[in-house]
Design an enzyme around this catalytic site. Sequence first.
Site, PDB file in Angstrom:
ATOM      1  N   HIS A 168       0.833  -1.177  -0.092  1.00 25.68           N
ATOM      2  CA  HIS A 168       0.049   0.005  -0.026  1.00 25.68           C
ATOM      3  C   HIS A 168       0.821   1.223   0.094  1.00 25.68           C
ATOM      4  O   HIS A 168       1.724   1.291   0.739  1.00 25.68           O
ATOM      5  CB  HIS A 168      -0.779   0.209   1.307  1.00 25.68           C
ATOM      6  CG  HIS A 168      -1.949  -0.834   1.266  1.00 25.68           C
ATOM      7  ND1 HIS A 168      -3.170  -1.074   2.202  1.00 25.68           N
ATOM      8  CD2 HIS A 168      -2.327  -2.000   0.167  1.00 25.68           C
ATOM      9  CE1 HIS A 168      -3.960  -1.802   1.557  1.00 25.68           C
ATOM     10  NE2 HIS A 168      -3.511  -2.485   0.586  1.00 25.68           N
ATOM     11  N   TYR A 186      -8.762   4.935   8.053  1.00 25.24           N
ATOM     12  CA  TYR A 186      -8.931   5.465   9.655  1.00 25.24           C
ATOM     13  C   TYR A 186      -9.967   6.478   9.552  1.00 25.24           C
ATOM     14  O   TYR A 186      -9.751   7.639   9.287  1.00 25.24           O
ATOM     15  CB  TYR A 186      -7.586   5.953   9.978  1.00 25.24           C
ATOM     16  CG  TYR A 186      -6.632   4.854  10.213  1.00 25.24           C
ATOM     17  CD1 TYR A 186      -5.711   4.310   9.160  1.00 25.24           C
ATOM     18  CD2 TYR A 186      -6.249   4.278  11.385  1.00 25.24           C
ATOM     19  CE1 TYR A 186      -4.750   3.268   9.131  1.00 25.24           C
ATOM     20  CE2 TYR A 186      -5.315   3.320  11.708  1.00 25.24           C
ATOM     21  CZ  TYR A 186      -4.609   2.980  10.476  1.00 25.24           C
ATOM     22  OH  TYR A 186      -3.775   2.038  10.806  1.00 25.24           O
ATOM     23  N   PRO A 242      -3.481  -0.512  19.319  1.00 28.08           N
ATOM     24  CA  PRO A 242      -3.316  -0.967  18.303  1.00 28.08           C
ATOM     25  C   PRO A 242      -3.205   0.168  17.115  1.00 28.08           C
ATOM     26  O   PRO A 242      -2.920   0.135  16.114  1.00 28.08           O
ATOM     27  CB  PRO A 242      -4.526  -1.741  17.953  1.00 28.08           C
ATOM     28  CG  PRO A 242      -5.519  -1.515  18.927  1.00 28.08           C
ATOM     29  CD  PRO A 242      -4.529  -0.855  20.162  1.00 28.08           C
ATOM     30  N   LYS A 297       1.739  -0.735  15.257  1.00 28.11           N
ATOM     31  CA  LYS A 297       3.167  -0.778  15.732  1.00 28.11           C
ATOM     32  C   LYS A 297       3.569  -1.851  16.623  1.00 28.11           C
ATOM     33  O   LYS A 297       4.558  -2.215  16.543  1.00 28.11           O
ATOM     34  CB  LYS A 297       3.456   0.672  16.255  1.00 28.11           C
ATOM     35  CG  LYS A 297       3.518   1.974  15.434  1.00 28.11           C
ATOM     36  CD  LYS A 297       4.784   1.675  14.545  1.00 28.11           C
ATOM     37  CE  LYS A 297       4.443   2.817  13.473  1.00 28.11           C
ATOM     38  NZ  LYS A 297       5.050   2.414  12.228  1.00 28.11           N
ATOM     39  N   TYR A 317       4.468   6.115  10.250  1.00 29.94           N
ATOM     40  CA  TYR A 317       3.498   5.064   9.937  1.00 29.94           C
ATOM     41  C   TYR A 317       4.450   4.007   9.140  1.00 29.94           C
ATOM     42  O   TYR A 317       4.197   2.834   9.460  1.00 29.94           O
ATOM     43  CB  TYR A 317       2.203   5.537   9.519  1.00 29.94           C
ATOM     44  CG  TYR A 317       1.221   4.521   9.254  1.00 29.94           C
ATOM     45  CD1 TYR A 317       1.213   3.441   8.430  1.00 29.94           C
ATOM     46  CD2 TYR A 317       0.130   4.628   9.762  1.00 29.94           C
ATOM     47  CE1 TYR A 317       0.253   2.439   8.272  1.00 29.94           C
ATOM     48  CE2 TYR A 317      -1.019   3.561   9.647  1.00 29.94           C
ATOM     49  CZ  TYR A 317      -0.959   2.559   8.932  1.00 29.94           C
ATOM     50  OH  TYR A 317      -1.789   1.801   8.926  1.00 29.94           O
TER      51      TYR A 317
HETATM   52  C1  DHB Z   1      -4.880  -3.376  11.543  1.00 31.83           C
HETATM   53  C2  DHB Z   1      -4.767  -3.135  12.855  1.00 31.83           C
HETATM   54  C3  DHB Z   1      -4.387  -1.803  13.232  1.00 31.83           C
HETATM   55  O1  DHB Z   1      -4.150  -1.464  14.441  1.00 31.83           O
HETATM   56  C4  DHB Z   1      -4.094  -0.709  12.221  1.00 31.83           C
HETATM   57  O2  DHB Z   1      -3.716   0.648  12.783  1.00 31.83           O
HETATM   58  C5  DHB Z   1      -4.233  -1.178  11.067  1.00 31.83           C
HETATM   59  C6  DHB Z   1      -4.622  -2.279  10.727  1.00 31.83           C
HETATM   60  C7  DHB Z   1      -5.279  -4.669  11.228  1.00 31.83           C
HETATM   61  O3  DHB Z   1      -5.599  -5.522  11.918  1.00 31.83           O
HETATM   62  O4  DHB Z   1      -5.253  -4.841   9.876  1.00 31.83           O
END
Ligand code: DHB
Length: 392
Positions: free
Chosen positions: A75, A202, A295, A299, A385
Amino acid sequence: MTDRRVQVAIVGAGPAGMLLAHLLAADGIESAVVETRSEDYVASRIRAGILEQSTVDLLHSCGLGDRLTREGDRHRGIYLQWPEERHHLDFVDLTGRSVWVYGQTEVQKDLVAARAAEGQEIHYEVSDTALHDLETDRPSVTFTDASGTRQRIVADVVVGCDGSFGPSRHAVADPATWEKTYPYSWLGILADVAPSTDELIYAYHPDGFALHSMRSATVSRLYLQVPNETDVAEWSDDRIWDALAVRLGHGQDGWHLEPGSITDKSVLPMRSFVSAPMRHGRLFLAGDAAHIVPPTGAKGLNLAIADVGLLVPALVDLLRKDDPHLADAYSDTALRRVWRCTHFSWWMTTMLHATGDPFEEQLRLSQLRWVTSSEAGATGLAENYAGLPIGF
Ligand code: DHB
């Protein structure tokens, strides 16, 4: 009690422990791994699915990149959105780096296959694991194996890759710890439906955060902000898809969220935690044993892999050349990146989650407008990121 002697005893057979065993073997260092869970449990537990550039580079450099190249999805960036607005951030344009969708479950399968091919010693389903003599140069790990036999592995070094519930982190004397629990959790689902987006979305919404992620062309992974202590039973499939549609902007500028059959539902708490130092005598900690991030921003796995990327050259110098310089620097070097990711994960989390506080909502919207309209703002997000280099 049966006794074994290896160079490195690794506690935990998740991605950090298995990658460590793999990289050490490539340098001719023998290790043994102990794990309380079963092989199937470790392989199938659902975790995040985004690999940053330096993780992908490291996996390629040690021969673990073939299936990632074939089946992973590169991506260029992400979408950030709030009601009535959706913006794409292109990490490749901004930083020259990108991210890959490739689930932790897939990384784990590749590691297990590579280690099995080389006859790696792994003891699954062990109990009563304990660490001993860490201040000496003969530390050891004792445990009861799956057949009920007590075993001892005597090593030169012990590495704790056993997460925040394992015994290793408790073996560090008088650690300094920092902790934050967030006032919300995530409800995560896996669904057998093609993703409704080409890259992750997001979304901040006054009802709460939502994230549209994916695992493949036919499997979607989505998350909703929910109150702490939420019982999944309160969330029917219809209620989940309805909330996702509202928060992700179904109908906005002709975009549609395609619902599908939900195959997994779970609630994830959100916590930041750092414990320092990441070393005690001949014990080194890597991954969740030393730090937890919420999450948002994906990271956790990347940070665990970066720890291992730093630890391997340190252990190679220590064990092969008797040179302790990198080993002595490991904790401070690793913590520099840990705190960067801890800040980034906290920042993404607070920028995107609803708290009901009208002042904070305005700050959140202002921050979102800034990172999507200023190149400096966007580049800062992109750099964190897509991931800083391992030694950062
Ligand atoms: C996923 C989990 C995340 O915390 C994130 O920021 C992006 C993707 C995932 O499980 O795909």
